[in-house]
Design an enzyme around this catalytic site. Structure first.
Site, PDB file in Angstrom:
ATOM      1  N   GLY A 222      44.528  43.064  39.158  1.00 15.70           N
ATOM      2  CA  GLY A 222      44.477  41.869  38.323  1.00 15.70           C
ATOM      3  C   GLY A 222      43.106  41.227  38.381  1.00 15.70           C
ATOM      4  O   GLY A 222      42.103  41.879  38.663  1.00 15.70           O
ATOM      5  N   SER A 223      43.067  39.934  38.154  1.00 20.28           N
ATOM      6  CA  SER A 223      41.792  39.234  38.025  1.00 20.28           C
ATOM      7  C   SER A 223      41.139  39.008  39.383  1.00 20.28           C
ATOM      8  O   SER A 223      41.807  38.943  40.421  1.00 20.28           O
ATOM      9  CB  SER A 223      41.998  37.884  37.334  1.00 20.28           C
ATOM     10  OG  SER A 223      42.674  36.979  38.208  1.00 20.28           O
ATOM     11  N   THR A 224      39.821  38.849  39.352  1.00 27.80           N
ATOM     12  CA  THR A 224      39.086  38.562  40.579  1.00 27.80           C
ATOM     13  C   THR A 224      39.514  37.225  41.160  1.00 27.80           C
ATOM     14  O   THR A 224      39.642  37.081  42.386  1.00 27.80           O
ATOM     15  CB  THR A 224      37.573  38.572  40.295  1.00 27.80           C
ATOM     16  OG1 THR A 224      37.193  39.879  39.828  1.00 27.80           O
ATOM     17  CG2 THR A 224      36.768  38.240  41.538  1.00 27.80           C
ATOM     18  N   ALA A 225      39.762  36.236  40.321  1.00 33.28           N
ATOM     19  CA  ALA A 225      40.170  34.913  40.809  1.00 33.28           C
ATOM     20  C   ALA A 225      41.483  34.998  41.580  1.00 33.28           C
ATOM     21  O   ALA A 225      41.620  34.417  42.666  1.00 33.28           O
ATOM     22  CB  ALA A 225      40.293  33.942  39.637  1.00 33.28           C
ATOM     23  N   THR A 226      42.458  35.725  41.039  1.00 30.70           N
ATOM     24  CA  THR A 226      43.725  35.877  41.745  1.00 30.70           C
ATOM     25  C   THR A 226      43.539  36.705  43.002  1.00 30.70           C
ATOM     26  O   THR A 226      44.169  36.447  44.032  1.00 30.70           O
ATOM     27  CB  THR A 226      44.773  36.521  40.829  1.00 30.70           C
ATOM     28  OG1 THR A 226      44.922  35.719  39.654  1.00 30.70           O
ATOM     29  CG2 THR A 226      46.120  36.641  41.522  1.00 30.70           C
ATOM     30  N   GLY A 227      42.672  37.701  42.954  1.00 33.53           N
ATOM     31  CA  GLY A 227      42.383  38.506  44.143  1.00 33.53           C
ATOM     32  C   GLY A 227      41.869  37.659  45.287  1.00 33.53           C
ATOM     33  O   GLY A 227      42.255  37.866  46.455  1.00 33.53           O
ATOM     34  N   GLU A 244      42.264  45.912  43.193  1.00 36.89           N
ATOM     35  CA  GLU A 244      41.554  46.420  42.011  1.00 36.89           C
ATOM     36  C   GLU A 244      41.458  45.257  41.039  1.00 36.89           C
ATOM     37  O   GLU A 244      42.434  44.878  40.412  1.00 36.89           O
ATOM     38  CB  GLU A 244      42.305  47.610  41.405  1.00 36.89           C
ATOM     39  CG  GLU A 244      41.467  48.394  40.410  1.00 36.89           C
ATOM     40  CD  GLU A 244      41.896  48.200  38.978  1.00 36.89           C
ATOM     41  OE1 GLU A 244      41.321  47.295  38.310  1.00 36.89           O
ATOM     42  OE2 GLU A 244      42.792  48.913  38.531  1.00 36.89           O
ATOM     43  N   CYS A 278      41.592  47.622  32.490  1.00 41.17           N
ATOM     44  CA  CYS A 278      40.591  47.185  33.469  1.00 41.17           C
ATOM     45  C   CYS A 278      39.328  48.033  33.367  1.00 41.17           C
ATOM     46  O   CYS A 278      38.223  47.504  33.278  1.00 41.17           O
ATOM     47  CB  CYS A 278      41.176  47.269  34.873  1.00 41.17           C
ATOM     48  SG  CYS A 278      42.647  46.254  35.127  1.00 41.17           S
TER      49      CYS A 278
END
Length: 470
Positions: A222-227, A244, A278
């Site tokens: 998913g998104s970098t922010a959620t990561g 990822e 992605c």
């Protein structure tokens, strides 16, 4: 145009409590079902049940686990038409082409290929003794998956985790709850009871799952922010992580490339799943010598590739899955237009039409400072940036903090390889973009995440090594 048939499997996964989330068809905006929302309190019981089931599953032999995964793949294959129909209704992708039926078939193939991988055990000869390395299950794996490829990416996480003797808690995106539940329900027709659970809901469910002390490994796409939030939430129990995250993949087209010959492969490297991938081409750097011809070739494909609802068998491109993503794409294209960029195709959505359709769009005459270039659009809008020398192109390709994938296009593969080696990305393709194989490692660098999926390296990532020396 045909009418989508509602599969019987849908009745097994919809909400009947009256407290779930309405699910709109991305092509029309009409609600066609209600998805369950288990809520955060469902996490702890699911993890406890998974831990109980995992002990027996881990005790099975490697061959027994592989055979069970093949049986799960058989179940998915038997119900492929129903799964593809649910996927098309909820995610929006058309049935044919590189879309819903393709995704289900790829899920089957991935489970089978993972079942057939050799486990990563072995021996190491060291002076004076012998070291035996055994890879044991980590326990319970949380598989948190996105809405763009909700079945295929789920199998990327579920299959290797099960192969190594773990139990799995799958948490699909709240945008594609039904697709995730349907896949798990079908796989569970063949799996031992309790080794695969699904918990569904919004981000609060995911946060509770990541922080649960019974979870030993988290896999997230998913998104970098959620990561980043997952890293923070997992700190208390030190769960192992494979992340990822977001990508903004560059494609560099060298002056010896044939624009007409590569246009179709480049187009589908960018526009498969309407750009909602992605590791898709998100920005093209084209040399002066080929720029204009390439823009026109891509624009022609954008103008002529059929876009429509999943119910239309001629559709190859579908709507964006949700309105929020539509608004991101629209904002970025409008920003490019206001900044003086040239729209060679598309860029003119019907804002009064139902659904989330955004036309396939090719934009040129813009630079790295344009938001459409330096932000990930995750939709059917592709910027093409002109460059004059290869140093300039490599610098632009490496300028941003993402590093998931990239590609180099050239008539000379060796020259392309020399350029590829200078790009900061987890995977660099030559004269192609986005192809993955279950035996070949895959992962990002920089802020596109860390950890490795696929192949024997991916099996190591969902296990813990024990070394015995004698």
């Amino acid at each position: 145009m045909t009418t989508m048939t509602f599969p019987a499997l849908l009745e097994d996964v919809v909400d009947r409590s009256g407290t779930g989330r309405p699910v709109p068809d991305p092509a029309t905006g009409r609600v066609f079902a209600v998805a369950p929302d288990h809520g955060p309190d469902a996490v702890a019981p699911a993890v406890a049940a998974a831990r109980r089931a995992q002990e027996g599953w881990a005790a099975a032999t490697s061959d027994e686990r592989a055979a069970t995964l093949h049986a799960a793949a058989d179940a998915v294959e038997r119900r492929a038409d129903e799964l593809a129909a649910i996927l098309a209704l909820e995610q929006g992708k058309p049935l044919d082409g590189p879309n819903a039926r393709f995704e289900v078939a790829a899920s089957v193939d991935w489970v089978r290929a993972t079942a057939d991988l050799p486990e990563p055990d072995g021996t190491r000869d060291v002076p004076g003794d012998l070291a035996t390395v055994a890879h044991r299950p980590v326990g319970v794996v949380a598989a948190i998956t996105p809405w763009n490829w909700p079945m295929m990416i789920a199998t990327w996480q579920i299959a290797p985790a099960l192969r190594m003797g773990n139990a799995v808690i799958a948490k699909p995106s709240e945008y594609t709850t039904l697709s995730g539940l349907a896949l798990c329900a079908v796989m569970n027709e063949a799996l031992p009871p309790g080794v695969l659970h699904a918990v569904v809901g919004d981000g609060a469910v995911g946060a509770r799952l990541v922080a649960d002390p019974g979870v030993g490994k988290v896999m997230f796409t998913g998104s970098t922010a959620t990561g980043r939030r997952i890293v923070e939430a997992s700190a208390a129990n030190l769960a192992r992580l494979t992340l990822e995250l977001g990508g903004n993949d560059p494609a560099i087209v060298l002056p010896d490339a044939d624009p007409r010959a590569i246009a179709a492969d480049l187009f589908w490297g960018a526009f498969t799943n309407s750009g909602q991938t992605c590791a898709a081409v998100k920005r093209v750097y084209a040399h002066d010598a080929v720029h204009d011809d390439l823009v026109e070739a891509l624009a022609e494909l954008a103008r002529t590739t059929p876009m429509g609802p999943a119910s239309d068998p001629s559709s190859l491109l579908g709507p964006l899955q949700n309105r929020r993503q539509w608004e991101i794409v629209d904002r970025l294209v409008e920003s490019a237009k206001s900044g003086g960029a040239r729209v060679a195709a598309g860029g003119n959505p019907d804002r009064t039409a139902p659904g989330n359709f955004y036309p396939a769009t090719i934009v040129s005459d813009l630079g790295d400072d344009a938001p459409l270039v330096h932000e990930e659009q995750f939709g059917p809008a592709l910027p093409v940036v002109r460059f004059h020398d290869i140093e300039e192109a490599v610098a632009s390709a490496n300028a941003f903090e993402t590093g998931l994938g990239a590609s180099v296009w050239s008539g000379d593969p060796e020259r392309a390889r020399s350029v590829a080696a200078r790009i900061d990305a987890g995977t660099v393709w030559i004269n192609a973009h986005g192809g993955l194989h279950p035996a070949v490692p895959f992962g990002g660098v920089k802020q596109s995440g860390y950890g490795t999926e696929f192949g024997v390296d991916g099996l190591r990532a969902v296990s813990v090594a024990q070394v015995i020396r004698c």
